[in-house]
Design a protein around this motif. Structure first.
Motif, PDB file in Angstrom:
ATOM      1  N   UNK A 106       0.840  -1.199   0.000  1.00 48.90           N
ATOM      2  CA  UNK A 106       0.000   0.000   0.000  1.00 48.90           C
ATOM      3  C   UNK A 106       0.875   1.250   0.000  1.00 48.90           C
ATOM      4  N   UNK A 107       0.402   2.306  -0.650  1.00 48.37           N
ATOM      5  CA  UNK A 107       1.147   3.559  -0.678  1.00 48.37           C
ATOM      6  C   UNK A 107       1.041   4.320   0.640  1.00 48.37           C
ATOM      7  N   UNK A 108       0.001   4.066   1.433  1.00 46.06           N
ATOM      8  CA  UNK A 108      -0.252   4.867   2.631  1.00 46.06           C
ATOM      9  C   UNK A 108       0.642   4.522   3.824  1.00 46.06           C
TER      10      UNK A 108
END
Length: 149
Positions: A106-108
């Motif tokens: 995930x990018x977060x």
């Protein structure tokens, strides 16, 4: 150090027990196996067994440089530990990564791992798989860079 095979290690342990018995010292077979393992630079008998497997050209040894994927992320690293698991040619491998590997896609957020252990088969493929069916770990012996020879 490359060992001939597990049978040779057992033979060495038997010779050690015999030699000590001739001098009046008693040693169990298990103790002899542990001592022979230490003489060859291994932590214990299980580690020596995993390292002595020479039947396959892909056998792994403590100290080997490896490359591969962990949780589908590429890495390079070093094998820091090996031990035989059960009687089905599975090996517990402990790998120290050169650079931490982000195991979250995930990018977060991120989650980095620097060292992992996993149970692999003789081909370096993890026995267990992620939810998408990919093995947790895939390793192979790193090829030497001709510039560094």
């Amino acid at each position: 150090m490359t060992l001939a095979n597990i049978a040779e290690l057992k033979t060495q342990a038997k010779r050690l027990r015999t030699a000590l018995a001739e001098n009046g010292q008693s040693l169990s077979h298990a103790q002899a196996l542990e001592l022979v393992s230490k003489q060859h630079g291994f932590r214990d008998w299980n580690t020596a067994c995993a390292s002595a497997r020479n039947s396959s050209p892909r056998s792994f040894k403590v100290g080997d440089r490896v490359t591969g994927t962990y949780m589908q992320q590429a890495f390079a690293g070093e094998i820091r530990g090996l031990s035989k698991v059960g009687q089905n040619d599975h090996i517990r491998v402990d790998v120290q990564f050169d650079q931490p590997v982000d195991v979250v896609t995930f990018d977060s957020f991120s989650s980095y791992r620097s060292r992992v252990n996993c149970i692999i088969d003789e081909d370096g493929i993890a026995v267990k798989k992620t939810s998408n069916g990919e093995p947790y770990l895939k390793i192979k012996i790193a090829t030497a860079d001709p510039k560094h020879r």
